[in-house]
Design an enzyme around this catalytic site. Sequence first.
Site, PDB file in Angstrom:
ATOM      1  N   ILE A   1       0.814  -1.224   0.000  1.00 23.59           N
ATOM      2  CA  ILE A   1       0.000   0.000   0.000  1.00 23.59           C
ATOM      3  C   ILE A   1       0.847   1.273   0.000  1.00 23.59           C
ATOM      4  CG2 ILE A   1      -2.022  -1.090   1.039  1.00 23.59           C
ATOM      5  CD1 ILE A   1      -1.202   0.278   3.706  1.00 23.59           C
TER       6      ILE A   1
ATOM      7  N   GLN B   1      11.225  -3.802   9.996  1.00 21.92           N
ATOM      8  CA  GLN B   1       9.999  -4.589   9.954  1.00 21.92           C
ATOM      9  C   GLN B   1       8.905  -3.874  10.726  1.00 21.92           C
ATOM     10  OE1 GLN B   1      10.373  -8.598  11.492  1.00 21.92           O
ATOM     11  NE2 GLN B   1       8.337  -9.183  10.772  1.00 21.92           N
TER      12      GLN B   1
ATOM     13  N   HIS C   1       7.464 -11.470   5.590  1.00 17.12           N
ATOM     14  CA  HIS C   1       7.057 -11.172   4.218  1.00 17.12           C
ATOM     15  C   HIS C   1       8.278 -10.764   3.413  1.00 17.12           C
ATOM     16  CE1 HIS C   1       6.615  -7.513   6.647  1.00 17.12           C
ATOM     17  NE2 HIS C   1       6.852  -6.798   5.556  1.00 17.12           N
TER      18      HIS C   1
ATOM     19  N   HIS D   1       9.486  -8.465   0.389  1.00 13.20           N
ATOM     20  CA  HIS D   1       9.183  -7.362  -0.516  1.00 13.20           C
ATOM     21  C   HIS D   1       9.796  -7.680  -1.874  1.00 13.20           C
ATOM     22  CE1 HIS D   1       7.925  -4.197   2.429  1.00 13.20           C
ATOM     23  NE2 HIS D   1       8.629  -4.965   3.259  1.00 13.20           N
TER      24      HIS D   1
END
Length: 113
Positions: free
Chosen positions: A30, A93, A99, A101
């Site tokens: 986002i 983080q 996750h 990127h």
Amino acid sequence: MASLFTKIISGEIKGTILYQDDHCAAIVDIQPQAPHHFLVVPKKEIPSVAHADAGDEKTLGHLLVIAAKIARDYGFAESGYRLVINTGANGGQTVDHLHVHVLGGRKMNWPPG
């Protein structure tokens, strides 16, 4: 409590999912830092790579394979891209759910941070 990413994957929170299988999902970031910026997230909630253990090896490898697949599918694999895994507060983080990127579509600089 479920992480932000788990809530996006489950549909509880709105998000753009590019890819999903039994083990992971790829979600559009986002706050993109490149023309192509998405996150590859394991469905298993591993807080960070520092919390991964030998039982997570297959999952961790799968995240990288899927990152490469999506880069190919979206047409920026050949020109290059960057994979980033932030770990802990000093590592940048901000969500306690591992996750990867994936950033592409522009020239990356070094050092990164």
